[in-house]
Design an enzyme around this catalytic site. Sequence first.
Site, short mmCIF file in Angstrom:
data_model
loop_
_atom_site.label_atom_id
_atom_site.label_comp_id
_atom_site.label_asym_id
_atom_site.label_seq_id
_atom_site.Cartn_x
_atom_site.Cartn_y
_atom_site.Cartn_z
CG ASP A 1 -2.18 0.84 0.99
OD1 ASP A 1 -2.18 1.68 0.07
OD2 ASP A 1 -3.16 0.64 1.73
CD1 TRP A 2 0.58 5.63 -3.65
CD2 TRP A 2 0.11 3.44 -3.68
NE1 TRP A 2 0.53 5.21 -4.97
CE2 TRP A 2 0.25 3.88 -5.01
CE3 TRP A 2 -0.15 2.10 -3.47
CZ2 TRP A 2 0.11 3.04 -6.12
CZ3 TRP A 2 -0.29 1.25 -4.56
CH2 TRP A 2 -0.16 1.72 -5.86
#
Length: 663
Positions: A222-223
């Site tokens: 995930d970012w």
Amino acid sequence: MKKIKDLKLEEKLPFLSGVDCWSLPKFDGKTTLRMSDGPHGLRYVYKEENFNQISKKNRAYPSLSTLANSWDKNTLYKIGQCIAEDCIDENVEIILGPGVNLKRHPFCGRNFEYFSEDSFLSGKMSASYINGVQSKGVAACIKHYACNNRERDRFYESSEVDIRALHEEFLKPFEIAIKEANPFSLMCSYNPINGIYASENKYLLIDVLRNEFGYEGVTISDWGATRNRAISLKNGIDISMPYSECFVDHLKLGLEKGYIDEEIVDRSISRIDNLRQKLEDLKDLRKVELTKEERFEACVKADEESIVLLKNDDILPIYNKEEKILLVGDFAINPLTGGEGSSKVTPLKEDLSILPDFQKMYKNAKFESCFNRRYGLIEPFGVKRAVLEAKKADKVVVFLGTNELTEKEETDKNLYQLEENLYEIINRIYEVNKNIVVVLESGGPVDLKNIPEIAKGIIYAGVGGEGINKALLRIISGEVSPSGKLSETFIKEKDDSYAQKGNFFYEKYSEGVLVGYKYYLTNNIPVQYEFGYGLSYASFEYSNLKIDKIGQYSYEITFDVTNNSDIDAKCVSEIYVSNTERMVQTSKKSLVEFDKSLIKAHETKTIKVTLNKEAFSYYSTILSENYVEDGDYEISICSSLTKEELVGRITIDDENPFKYSRF
């Protein structure tokens, strides 16, 4: 340009992360791969201003929480195809969705992005969505792996889950989707699981995902979830997003210290290259075959399948087009199309009001806004006008719900209620008109207080995207019979939830395998509306249950459903299995299959489903595999969780003299 195999080790390292916020570096002479947020439509960010991401307008489809209420695999497949075509329009190769984290409790601010509290239903809906997306040559990215069931302190607070619950409940949707749809990519979550961050969790990313589930796709962080690129690479993350200048330094240090080696680097590089090649091989599927209007109609049809009728005391449908209908509430003209955060899509369609079409159909219909939807604030003189008009109306349809300040990523809900003003409006109208229909728009259940007692009709619309008001008109007018069923329990009180907040270091999943309805049912806790509940304008009758053994742990289930009404309608049949004599804790019953079929007026249709080993097994932490105990099992065909229409029983005894002893 050099081929990957010809690159020096240090030249390979930049290919293990993004080149920017959304794209992967080019190599092997192939173009970059572009990713974009989903899963309720394409959130295509084209620029950033003052740290804000600016995205293009696009089709806003129903949220996953709403689509799950359809219990319809074909609907999910179609929406997946539509979103893929939106991706093709913008040259996007990877859509970041769907999200299959369980709705463990009703207070997670991101619940509108997830399917259900039930692991089986979540997995099946997810698989259909992914198959639809990837049928068009676009890669889906299933997320968030794993146990991201609360937004509160999600970057730090560990989800403490026992291994059996982890496998049976929280990993089960991923397992089903991987085995039935093979998503080309998978995104890890932010949070630690049992003390180890998801991006560094070898047990989850390698032992379970690769070795147990057999997953061969690409894993993506995930970012901002990657803390140390060398640790995340060694333990299973192929791509870290977005670009960070420190990633290559982490990898160089890891190589220098012998923590990672070229074989580990090449393992991930190979998977990334395989993804590129797979998408290249499927490029002929990347065709736009639906117009934007056809995609909008698919959005409306999905809402029709997903709308749940919670109550109907002979007030719906409204066939008489001459009646005086008063519509109340800002939601009627500004519906809740989505929540805030990375899934937010600015609707392509600008006028979403129900009024033009409603007033064409019902010539005497009027409207009073009454309150501001976003903040729940009463408009000046709004309630007074609504009360005066309600006195003169034959029926009043009140649109209520939550807003983007509640349904959002990064924060959880503090209340299980609507804004207090909204309850007051209902009560004031009830004083002058008893013929009230309530339309509820929200990303999950809320405390309805006295609304079920005073409203004659209640429609749960969920978060319906830009097609919701057209679908609602078709339901209210009787053009379409409602067929949605709740994919999440409406509990009575906030304190009924088993999920209590953690201490910022960890949150204990004390419910074990009793997630959602399994907890409430097993512990005899009364609820507002149970899992699987939903009414129809038609009346269905069940008969002729047959259970035939077709394999060691396989059974073919057939039964008849008769539509005893004068209208065509779709019927959801829910199949549950129960065995309360197991040697481990178990729910009173668990969903193991379902069917949704169109049954015409006065028609009888035979439904056939097959139950396999998974329907009767539990995850044994001793054997590290699914295990079926010998014993008696009850199979119930239900129209909702506790409304059993047909019940049958089987005895499993595989006559293995060396099977583990029970008595």
